[in-house]
Each structure stands twice: as structure tokens, then as C-alpha cells.
Design an enzyme around this catalytic site. Structure first.
Site, PDB file in Angstrom:
ATOM      1  N   CYS A 198       0.488   7.716  -5.946  1.00 55.41           N
ATOM      2  CA  CYS A 198       1.658   8.124  -6.704  1.00 55.41           C
ATOM      3  C   CYS A 198       2.262   9.400  -6.156  1.00 55.41           C
ATOM      4  CB  CYS A 198       1.246   8.344  -8.144  1.00 55.41           C
ATOM      5  SG  CYS A 198       0.255   6.991  -8.787  1.00 55.41           S
TER       6      CYS A 198
ATOM      7  N   GLY B  65       6.260   6.020  -5.687  1.00 52.45           N
ATOM      8  CA  GLY B  65       5.913   5.242  -6.869  1.00 52.45           C
ATOM      9  C   GLY B  65       7.147   4.831  -7.622  1.00 52.45           C
TER      10      GLY B  65
ATOM     11  N   ASN C 210      -2.797  11.628  -8.366  1.00 51.72           N
ATOM     12  CA  ASN C 210      -2.453  10.824  -7.200  1.00 51.72           C
ATOM     13  C   ASN C 210      -3.748  10.562  -6.443  1.00 51.72           C
ATOM     14  OD1 ASN C 210      -0.721  11.478  -4.048  1.00 51.72           O
ATOM     15  ND2 ASN C 210      -1.371   9.561  -4.939  1.00 51.72           N
ATOM     16  N   GLY C 211      -4.050   9.284  -6.254  1.00 55.21           N
ATOM     17  CA  GLY C 211      -5.278   8.933  -5.546  1.00 55.21           C
ATOM     18  C   GLY C 211      -6.015   7.851  -6.305  1.00 55.21           C
TER      19      GLY C 211
ATOM     20  N   TYR D 266       3.350   5.290   7.257  1.00 48.68           N
ATOM     21  CA  TYR D 266       4.289   4.624   6.372  1.00 48.68           C
ATOM     22  C   TYR D 266       4.707   5.443   5.164  1.00 48.68           C
ATOM     23  CZ  TYR D 266       5.874   1.567   2.643  1.00 48.68           C
ATOM     24  OH  TYR D 266       6.588   1.026   1.615  1.00 48.68           O
TER      25      TYR D 266
ATOM     26  N   ASP E 274       8.407  -2.399  13.527  1.00 50.18           N
ATOM     27  CA  ASP E 274       8.027  -2.145  12.134  1.00 50.18           C
ATOM     28  C   ASP E 274       6.869  -1.148  12.141  1.00 50.18           C
ATOM     29  OD1 ASP E 274       8.024  -2.232   9.408  1.00 50.18           O
ATOM     30  OD2 ASP E 274       7.601  -4.362   9.227  1.00 50.18           O
ATOM     31  N   ASP E 275       6.677  -0.440  11.029  1.00 50.22           N
ATOM     32  CA  ASP E 275       5.626   0.580  11.043  1.00 50.22           C
ATOM     33  C   ASP E 275       4.237  -0.017  10.934  1.00 50.22           C
ATOM     34  OD1 ASP E 275       4.693   0.815   8.009  1.00 50.22           O
ATOM     35  OD2 ASP E 275       6.839   0.473   8.075  1.00 50.22           O
TER      36      ASP E 275
ATOM     37  N   CYS F 124      -8.171   2.474   7.130  1.00 48.96           N
ATOM     38  CA  CYS F 124      -7.410   1.215   7.173  1.00 48.96           C
ATOM     39  C   CYS F 124      -7.433   0.585   8.562  1.00 48.96           C
ATOM     40  CB  CYS F 124      -5.985   1.429   6.674  1.00 48.96           C
ATOM     41  SG  CYS F 124      -5.115   2.760   7.497  1.00 48.96           S
TER      42      CYS F 124
HETATM   43  P1  AMP Z   1       3.378  -7.280   5.157  1.00 37.18           P
HETATM   44  O1  AMP Z   1       4.658  -7.999   4.901  1.00 37.18           O
HETATM   45  O2  AMP Z   1       2.361  -7.566   4.062  1.00 37.18           O
HETATM   46  O3  AMP Z   1       2.823  -7.483   6.530  1.00 37.18           O
HETATM   47  O4  AMP Z   1       3.655  -5.722   4.983  1.00 37.18           O
HETATM   48  C1  AMP Z   1       4.251  -4.999   5.992  1.00 37.18           C
HETATM   49  C2  AMP Z   1       5.489  -4.291   5.491  1.00 37.18           C
HETATM   50  O5  AMP Z   1       5.158  -3.566   4.299  1.00 37.18           O
HETATM   51  C3  AMP Z   1       5.990  -3.299   6.504  1.00 37.18           C
HETATM   52  O6  AMP Z   1       7.380  -3.482   6.625  1.00 37.18           O
HETATM   53  C4  AMP Z   1       5.661  -1.932   5.924  1.00 37.18           C
HETATM   54  O7  AMP Z   1       6.749  -1.053   6.100  1.00 37.18           O
HETATM   55  C5  AMP Z   1       5.415  -2.194   4.459  1.00 37.18           C
HETATM   56  N1  AMP Z   1       4.224  -1.509   3.936  1.00 37.18           N
HETATM   57  C6  AMP Z   1       3.121  -1.121   4.577  1.00 37.18           C
HETATM   58  N2  AMP Z   1       2.244  -0.542   3.742  1.00 37.18           N
HETATM   59  C7  AMP Z   1       2.808  -0.564   2.524  1.00 37.18           C
HETATM   60  C8  AMP Z   1       2.416  -0.096   1.230  1.00 37.18           C
HETATM   61  N3  AMP Z   1       1.246   0.498   1.023  1.00 37.18           N
HETATM   62  N4  AMP Z   1       3.249  -0.293   0.206  1.00 37.18           N
HETATM   63  C9  AMP Z   1       4.434  -0.908   0.393  1.00 37.18           C
HETATM   64  N5  AMP Z   1       4.867  -1.361   1.583  1.00 37.18           N
HETATM   65  C10 AMP Z   1       4.077  -1.201   2.646  1.00 37.18           C
END
Ligand code: AMP
Length: 480
Positions: free
Chosen positions: A19, A47, A122-123, A263, A366-367, A457
Site C-alpha cells: 500500500c 493502492g 504497508n507490507g 515496477y 514491458d517492465d 521474486c
Molecule cells: P502479466 O499480465 O500477469 O504477465 O503481468 C504483467 C504486467 O503487469 C506488466 O505489464 C506489469 O507492468 C504489470 N505488473 C507487474 N507487477 C505488478 C503488480 N504487482 N501489480 C500490478 N501490475 C503489475
């Protein structure tokens, strides 16, 4: 026996909160709640499920909290009620546990406005049976309380016993095993404390004659405060009419979650002295060194991968185009409750600009790839819109291990990187090529020693005991 779930109107729920926190201790006369609102607004990315503010004028603590975005939760009347120069606020992140009003924080011990102590967390504490046990031994019924609520009641117990907020936090601190940044407010004090690993960020700033505490530095900027420093892992800060006092409650073993850089945090925040924007751009530069694609147009998946895409395109001299438009008002697709909705979520959220894509070799940055849903949907969408080739690049390594410290990532079986090889993932998402930034490259981009980060992770190396969950973790693939 006192039923704590009755007292606070709580029901059974799943734990797992990650959060945003924001608190202000100002000079008398300051309308702290209004500033806290702007702080929380800036921390909305941390959040989106619910938001809450508690304020104190030194005599009464008043709280308003509800489900919804920051802009939906508060009315002018709420701010008239939230009187006082002290305030703490919280944005709650959605989890797979469903949404319910009672998830909202700050945690209060009573309905109404005569709280002696409120808490924002938060946590996540992966293990908290000891807290339930402790409270039960004292005669409290704790059924259905989550980790934040249990922490609240343990601190409250010691507060009643000692009459001092900082003594109460000090006594309770060794009982908390997990990731926690806490803001705890009594009628005339705010205590901010960070677990000894510092898994989640917490920053301290100065504001006029007072202080501000925030999950991220970007929110300190918003209220025109001045960032002073990070609160240290294991440090407790007490802000009271006597000023600010710091005390180290445990030896710091710094382990900031690496995913904050990847991210979670906003690019304009500083984490461990590094501007997140710079770190993410470095990730793009590292990617360009590791995987220099020839030709094509580079397109970021907005917003978190924009700096990496800039670094990548700039280093390789490739055109950068914003070929995907994001609807910024849709919550994170990531947390949608089922796969079908999640799939639709991607389409609602990202819309391609045909002319940028048609007939092109498209390089998408993508990140992260978590379940693989976003990448798979994107590849299909880009092909439908006439892309000649679609190459997917993740600016972080495969996410292979769930997080138990507050980023509510799915169970391991849902993490595509935990059970498929890179070539299998490439096939699954249907891309021409798939490349992940190496773990080494990521560390180089961040520029902070590996030992100072929680890398769970990507590596499965959990710095804080995750108890019985550890047995379920599979270490089937090598870290890239
Ligand atoms: P996915 O579609 O499940 O592979 O999730 C990847 C996408 O979710 C990427 O575009 C990330 O930017 C985003 N993402 C990664 N971690 C999180 C997170 N903890 N909460 C929300 N979005 C996330």
C-alpha cells in the site's frame, strides 16, 4: 473474552497488503488531512482499492475511510470533520482476497471518533500466529483479524499498559516478523517505524515547521515538502510536540524489494538515493547491450516501462513511438479476479495506434512478465493491427517466485516463469522473439549491491522467514 473482530466490525479476509502511506505532523493550525489527501493522491499507484485518513487535533482522532480511489473517497464535509495538525493516511492495494470495506485503513479500534490509536501498514507479515496467540492469551478473540489489525491491537495493548506510544511500539516491534512500514498515531504523536530489512520504502521530509513521512519521495514533493532522508530499516521516528526523535530498534539488514525499482515505485521517486527514472532508463541501456535488435520501432507498454524503452531506443538509435495508448483510469488489470476478465482488462486498458504498427517490426518493452497475460494479449492485438513482427522484451528477469512481503503476486503456479522456459513462454505468447534482462544486468542498472536488496521474486532468496510456505516453493529453473 473481548472479541476484537466485533469491536472493529471486521470479518474473515485474506491477508496481503501492499500500500501507500502518508503522514504529516504540522504546526498547530495546519489542516493536515487536506495535505494528506494530496499525498495519497500522489501515491494512488500504490493502492487503488480503498483510502483512509485519520486526523488529530491533539484531543480527538477522527477517521474517514472507504472503498474507492482517493478522488472518490473524500468529500468537503470529510475534511471539515478531519480536524487537526496531525494526520496519517493509507491507500490500500487490491488483493485476491476480494474487496470489503473492512479492509480499509488506517486500522481503528472503534467505530466513532474516540480512538486512542490508529495504524496504517504497508507490507505483509507472512507469519503472525504469534500475534494471535499473544492476544488470545490476554483474553482477546482474534478470529479473522489480518496482520495489520493484529499489529494494531498488540501495540494498543502495550499502549494501555505503558501509557507511552513509543514504548508500546518498542515492545511490540520484536514480535512482528515480516515486512512492515507503519505509521501509528495517538492523539498527540506520530510514530513511523520500518522493519529491520526495510523491504518497503519509507521517506522522511520536512514541511514548514513540521514533518512528513511518505512511502515515496514523490508525494513529499507534491505537498511542497523537502525530502530529508530514508527512514532506516529498523528505525523508529517519533514526532511529538517536543519535535522529532529517532531510535534504532534493531540492527538494520537492508533488503529493499527490487520490484520497487522494476515496477512499483513512481519514476520521480528516490529509492536508496537513486532516482527510479534513471534506474529504469539504465535497464533499457543494459537491455540494448545484451540484446541489440536490428531495426524496428520501439514501443513501451505504458507507463512503467517508458524509461526503459527510452534507454533502449536511444542506445540503439531506433525510433521510439508511443504506439500503445493507455486508459489511465482503469485499475490494474493484474488484480482482476479471473483470467477471462484479466484478458479483457488488457484490451480495455491498452489500445494500439494502427499507423505506428502496420507493416512494422515492433519491439515492445514491458517492465515485467508475471502471468504472461499482458504479453500474450498484446502480441495478438499487434498482429491483428498489421504488425509484421512482434518482439517482446522484459526489462526485468522472469518473475519465478511469489512475493510474501506485500506485493500480492500470484501463487507460484500462476507465474509463467516458474514453470516454462523462455522459449516455451515465447511460444505461449506467440512473439517472434522474447528477451528478458539478465539478473546481472538488472543489478548493474540499479547500481546497489545485491546484498542490500530483496531479490526473492527473481531468485527465491527470501530474507525473512516465510514459514510453512517455503516448503511449497519450487526451484526448478536457473536464475537468468
Ligand atoms: P502479466 O499480465 O500477469 O504477465 O503481468 C504483467 C504486467 O503487469 C506488466 O505489464 C506489469 O507492468 C504489470 N505488473 C507487474 N507487477 C505488478 C503488480 N504487482 N501489480 C500490478 N501490475 C503489475
Amino acid at each position: 473474552m473481548i472479541d476484537l473482530t466485533e469491536v472493529s466490525g471486521l470479518s474473515d479476509r485474506k491477508i496481503g497488503e501492499k500500500c501507500g502511506l502518508f503522514g504529516i505532523y504540522g504546526r498547530k493550525g495546519l489542516q493536515a488531512a487536506r495535505l494528506t489527501y494530496f499525498g495519497l493522491y500522489t501515491l494512488q499507484h500504490r493502492g487503488q482499492e480503498s483510502s483512509g485518513i485519520s486526523a488529530s487535533d491533539g484531543k480527538n482522532i477522527r477517521t474517514h475511510k472507504a472503498l474507492g480511489l482517493v478522488t472518490q473517497v473524500y468529500s468537503e464535509q470529510n475534511f471539515k470533520d478531519l480536524k487537526g495538525h496531525m494526520s496519517i493516511g493509507h491507500n490500500r492495494y487490491s488483493t485476491s482476497g476480494g474487496t470489503h470495506d473492512s479492509h480499509s485503513q488506517p486500522v481503528t479500534s472503534r467505530r466513532g471518533n474516540d480512538d486512542m490509536l490508529v495504524l496504517a501498514h504497508n507490507g505483509n507479515l507472512p507469519m503472525h500466529d504469534n500475534l494471535s496467540k499473544f492476544l488470545q492469551e490476554k483474553g482477546f478473540y482474534t478470529g479473522g483479524l489480518n496482520d495489520s489489525e493484529l499489529m494494531h491491537y498488540v501495540i494498543r495493548y502495550f499502549f494501555v499498559k505503558t501509557g507511552s506510544l513509543e514504548e508500546a511500539v518498542k515492545e511490540a516491534f520484536p514480535m512482528f516478523v515480516g515486512a512492515f512500514c507503519l505509521l501509528v498515531m495517538s492523539k498527540d504523536k506520530i510514530v513511523a517505524v520500518r522493519d529491520s530489512f526495510g523491504i518497503r520504502p519509507l521517506a522522511l521530509g520536512k514541511l514548514g515547521g513540521g514533518y512528513v513521512v511518505s512511502s515515496e519521495t514523490c508525494a513529499i514533493d507534491t505537498v511542497d515538502g523537502r525530502f530529508i532522508r530514508d527512514i532506516k530499516p529498523g528505525e523508529m521516528i517519533v514526532i511529538s510536540p517536543k519535535g522529532l526523535k529517532s531510535q534504532q530498534l534493531a540492527k538494520p539488514i537492508p533488503k529493499l524489494d527490487i520490484f520497487e525499482f522494476v515496477y512499483f515505485a513512481r519514476p520521480d521517486s528516490f529509492l536508496l538515493g537513486k532516482r527510479v527514472y534513471d534506474v529504469r532508463r539504465n535497464m533499457g541501456i543494459e537491455l540494448a547491450n545484451e540484446n541489440p535488435i536490428k531495426g524496428g520501432v520501439v514501443i513501451p507498454v505504458p507507463d512503467s516501462s517508458i524509461p526503459a524503452a527510452i534507454g533502449y531506443a536511444y542506445t540503439l538509435g531506433l525510433p521510439l513511438e508511443f504506439g500503445l495508448t493507455k486508459n489511465r483510469y482503469i485499475g490494474r488489470t493484474f488484480i482482476m479476479p479471473d483470467q477471462h476478465l484479466r484478458g479483457m482488462g488488457v484490451e480495455m486498458k491498452l489500445n494500439p495506434i494502427k499507423e505506428v504498427i502496420k507493416g512494422k517490426k515492433v519491439v515492445i518493452i514491458d517492465d515485467s512478465i508475471v502471468r504472461g497475460t499482458t504479453s500474450k494479449k498484446l502480441v495478438a492485438m499487434l498482429r491483428r493491427n498489421g504488425a509484421k513482427e512482434v518482439h517482446i522484451i522484459s526489462s526485468s528477469p522472469p518473475v519465478r517466485f511469489p512475493d510474501f512481503y506485500g506485493i500480492d503476486t500470484p501463487s507460484q503456479k500462476d507465474l509463467i516463469g516458474s514453470h516454462k522456459s523462455v522459449s516455451e513462454i515465447k511460444k505461449f505468447i506467440g512473439a517472434n522473439s522474447l528477451y528478458y534482462l539478465s539478473y546481472k544486468g538488472l543489478l548493474k542498472a540499479i547500481g546497489i549491491p545485491e546484498a542490500d536488496l530483496c531479490t526473492a521474486c527473481f531468485t527465491g532468496d527470501y530474507p525473512i522467514d516465510i514459514g510453512r510456505r517455503k516448503k511449497k516453493i519450487k526451484y526448478s529453473y536457473q536464475v537468468l
